[in-house]
Design an enzyme around this catalytic site. Sequence first.
Site, PDB file in Angstrom:
ATOM      1  N   ASP A  45       5.140 -19.002   5.828  1.00 21.42           N
ATOM      2  CA  ASP A  45       3.835 -19.559   5.465  1.00 21.42           C
ATOM      3  C   ASP A  45       3.540 -19.328   3.979  1.00 21.42           C
ATOM      4  OD1 ASP A  45       1.058 -20.493   6.718  1.00 21.42           O
ATOM      5  OD2 ASP A  45       0.631 -18.970   5.199  1.00 21.42           O
ATOM      6  N   TYR A  50      -1.133 -19.875  -3.431  1.00 22.32           N
ATOM      7  CA  TYR A  50      -0.459 -18.574  -3.590  1.00 22.32           C
ATOM      8  C   TYR A  50       0.429 -18.523  -4.832  1.00 22.32           C
ATOM      9  CZ  TYR A  50      -1.655 -18.263   1.430  1.00 22.32           C
ATOM     10  OH  TYR A  50      -2.291 -18.282   2.648  1.00 22.32           O
ATOM     11  N   LYS A  75       0.092 -25.600   2.111  1.00 22.89           N
ATOM     12  CA  LYS A  75      -1.290 -26.070   2.324  1.00 22.89           C
ATOM     13  C   LYS A  75      -1.833 -26.733   1.070  1.00 22.89           C
ATOM     14  CE  LYS A  75      -1.793 -21.729   4.880  1.00 22.89           C
ATOM     15  NZ  LYS A  75      -1.108 -20.692   4.111  1.00 22.89           N
ATOM     16  N   HIS A 108      -6.216 -26.334   3.570  1.00 25.88           N
ATOM     17  CA  HIS A 108      -6.432 -24.884   3.485  1.00 25.88           C
ATOM     18  C   HIS A 108      -7.835 -24.458   3.968  1.00 25.88           C
ATOM     19  CE1 HIS A 108      -4.539 -21.323   1.169  1.00 25.88           C
ATOM     20  NE2 HIS A 108      -5.308 -20.855   2.113  1.00 25.88           N
TER      21      HIS A 108
HETATM   22  N1  LIG Z   1      -5.150 -19.956   5.756  1.00 21.94           N
HETATM   23  C1  LIG Z   1      -5.793 -19.006   5.107  1.00 21.94           C
HETATM   24  O1  LIG Z   1      -6.913 -19.178   4.608  1.00 21.94           O
HETATM   25  C2  LIG Z   1      -5.145 -17.683   4.959  1.00 21.94           C
HETATM   26  C3  LIG Z   1      -5.888 -16.589   4.497  1.00 21.94           C
HETATM   27  C4  LIG Z   1      -5.234 -15.369   4.388  1.00 21.94           C
HETATM   28  C5  LIG Z   1      -3.901 -15.251   4.740  1.00 21.94           C
HETATM   29  N2  LIG Z   1      -3.192 -16.339   5.163  1.00 21.94           N
HETATM   30  C6  LIG Z   1      -1.751 -16.258   5.543  1.00 21.94           C
HETATM   31  O2  LIG Z   1      -1.608 -15.237   6.524  1.00 21.94           O
HETATM   32  C7  LIG Z   1      -0.682 -14.265   6.069  1.00 21.94           C
HETATM   33  C8  LIG Z   1      -0.994 -12.899   6.617  1.00 21.94           C
HETATM   34  O3  LIG Z   1      -2.300 -12.487   6.258  1.00 21.94           O
HETATM   35  P1  LIG Z   1      -2.592 -11.378   5.145  1.00 21.94           P
HETATM   36  O4  LIG Z   1      -1.477 -11.310   4.174  1.00 21.94           O
HETATM   37  O5  LIG Z   1      -3.956 -11.660   4.626  1.00 21.94           O
HETATM   38  O6  LIG Z   1      -2.727 -10.049   5.987  1.00 21.94           O
HETATM   39  P2  LIG Z   1      -1.855  -9.223   7.054  1.00 21.94           P
HETATM   40  O7  LIG Z   1      -0.562  -9.881   7.312  1.00 21.94           O
HETATM   41  O8  LIG Z   1      -2.779  -8.965   8.197  1.00 21.94           O
HETATM   42  O9  LIG Z   1      -1.652  -7.844   6.321  1.00 21.94           O
HETATM   43  C9  LIG Z   1      -0.863  -7.701   5.175  1.00 21.94           C
HETATM   44  C10 LIG Z   1      -1.065  -6.269   4.662  1.00 21.94           C
HETATM   45  O10 LIG Z   1      -0.710  -5.331   5.686  1.00 21.94           O
HETATM   46  C11 LIG Z   1       0.333  -4.480   5.208  1.00 21.94           C
HETATM   47  N3  LIG Z   1       1.278  -4.345   6.330  1.00 21.94           N
HETATM   48  C12 LIG Z   1       2.162  -5.268   6.783  1.00 21.94           C
HETATM   49  N4  LIG Z   1       2.837  -4.812   7.840  1.00 21.94           N
HETATM   50  C13 LIG Z   1       2.402  -3.551   8.062  1.00 21.94           C
HETATM   51  C14 LIG Z   1       2.731  -2.557   9.012  1.00 21.94           C
HETATM   52  N5  LIG Z   1       3.662  -2.771   9.935  1.00 21.94           N
HETATM   53  N6  LIG Z   1       2.079  -1.365   8.951  1.00 21.94           N
HETATM   54  C15 LIG Z   1       1.131  -1.157   8.025  1.00 21.94           C
HETATM   55  N7  LIG Z   1       0.759  -2.062   7.083  1.00 21.94           N
HETATM   56  C16 LIG Z   1       1.389  -3.259   7.102  1.00 21.94           C
HETATM   57  C17 LIG Z   1       0.948  -5.191   4.023  1.00 21.94           C
HETATM   58  O11 LIG Z   1       1.409  -4.237   3.079  1.00 21.94           O
HETATM   59  P3  LIG Z   1       2.803  -4.369   2.250  1.00 21.94           P
HETATM   60  O12 LIG Z   1       2.942  -5.788   1.809  1.00 21.94           O
HETATM   61  O13 LIG Z   1       2.587  -3.416   1.127  1.00 21.94           O
HETATM   62  O14 LIG Z   1       3.889  -3.927   3.183  1.00 21.94           O
HETATM   63  C18 LIG Z   1      -0.238  -5.953   3.454  1.00 21.94           C
HETATM   64  O15 LIG Z   1      -1.027  -5.117   2.629  1.00 21.94           O
HETATM   65  C19 LIG Z   1      -0.809 -14.376   4.535  1.00 21.94           C
HETATM   66  O16 LIG Z   1       0.216 -13.705   3.854  1.00 21.94           O
HETATM   67  C20 LIG Z   1      -0.857 -15.863   4.368  1.00 21.94           C
HETATM   68  O17 LIG Z   1       0.440 -16.415   4.489  1.00 21.94           O
HETATM   69  C21 LIG Z   1      -3.796 -17.555   5.280  1.00 21.94           C
END
Ligand SMILES: NC(=O)c1ccc[n+]([C@@H]2O[C@H](COP(=O)([O-])OP(=O)(O)OC[C@H]3O[C@@H](n4cnc5c(N)ncnc54)[C@H](OP(=O)(O)O)[C@@H]3O)[C@@H](O)[C@H]2O)c1
Length: 281
Positions: A45, A50, A75, A108
């Site tokens: 994704d 980004y 997106k 998005h």
């Molecule tokens: N459509 C939208 O509006 C939208 C908005 C937000 C996000 N997204 C998409 O969704 C994806 C995921 O969401 P997100 O990046 O916001 O948050 P997330 O995946 O819930 O969390 C990512 C964070 O958690 C940490 N992490 C990952 N695995 C872990 C584990 N096993 N134990 C402890 N900490 C852990 C990562 O740290 P490290 O990287 O330091 O390991 C990072 O700081 C995004 O990357 C993006 O592709 C879409």
Amino acid sequence: MKNSIKLNNGFEIPTIGFGTYLAEEGDSVFNAVTCALNEGYRLIDTASFYKNESGVGNAIKASDLPRESVFLTTKVWNTDRGYESTLKAFEESIEKLGVDYIDIYLIHWPANEKQFGKEAKSINASTWKALETLYKENKVKAIGLSNFLPHHIDELMETAEIKPMVNQIEFHPGYSQFDIAEYCKANEIAVEAWSPLGRSSALNNSVLSQLADKYSKTPAQICLRWEIQNGIIPIPKSLTASRIKENFDVFDFCLSDEDIILINNLKPYGKSHASSDEIDF
Ligand SMILES: NC(=O)c1ccc[n+]([C@@H]2O[C@H](COP(=O)([O-])OP(=O)(O)OC[C@H]3O[C@@H](n4cnc5c(N)ncnc54)[C@H](OP(=O)(O)O)[C@@H]3O)[C@@H](O)[C@H]2O)c1
């Protein structure tokens, strides 16, 4: 495909993906996506917002995996809404990604009335029309939405020819938007969970810790398994090799119905974003 979900157009996608928000263009995103592909993730994704599409595309190319075995999502960003601008944004994205088609192309965020008044509905309709054109031209395998609330989807459906196949929303323990997820399921729209770990803030919870002990898993694995068993596709992001591996290792156990309900009913915590009706960007 093992562990897949069929979209309403028959296209099958994996039940877990890899997120890349805040994975910086260059080595950072390249290494993370390379690691994810090596671990077995096949749904990646990204988004033009980004600013890492080149690195994502380079990692996919360098993996030597057949293109059709990797499911690539990007997106269209808010400043590119509208028919012509969306088509142009799409061309820019595929050029940066170095591919000739996208698997899943999403809007998005919906344009909302707070920012655009009565124009919001027609802006969303014309952006969607562009996605329909791309779909008909076979430049995308599936089209969908992100952060759309049921009323945005109802409005879109008044003029849409093609039903959205996906809606990507914030969804994690403590912020499980079941009302939106149920609406989507009833309308055959697959739900993807962004911030499935609540950007790690969802993990620090005593119920999740107890369940992690019970199943000999980590709180992150409990979160992701809970999403998958709820029929939601999580797309966790990590730049840390051990966590990328950990987050994919969720197919050798099953949460009981009682434990799923326990997580479903957690008190609200960890919401990271304003409502789609309130945002002004
Ligand atoms: N459509 C939208 O509006 C939208 C908005 C937000 C996000 N997204 C998409 O969704 C994806 C995921 O969401 P997100 O990046 O916001 O948050 P997330 O995946 O819930 O969390 C990512 C964070 O958690 C940490 N992490 C990952 N695995 C872990 C584990 N096993 N134990 C402890 N900490 C852990 C990562 O740290 P490290 O990287 O330091 O390991 C990072 O700081 C995004 O990357 C993006 O592709 C879409």
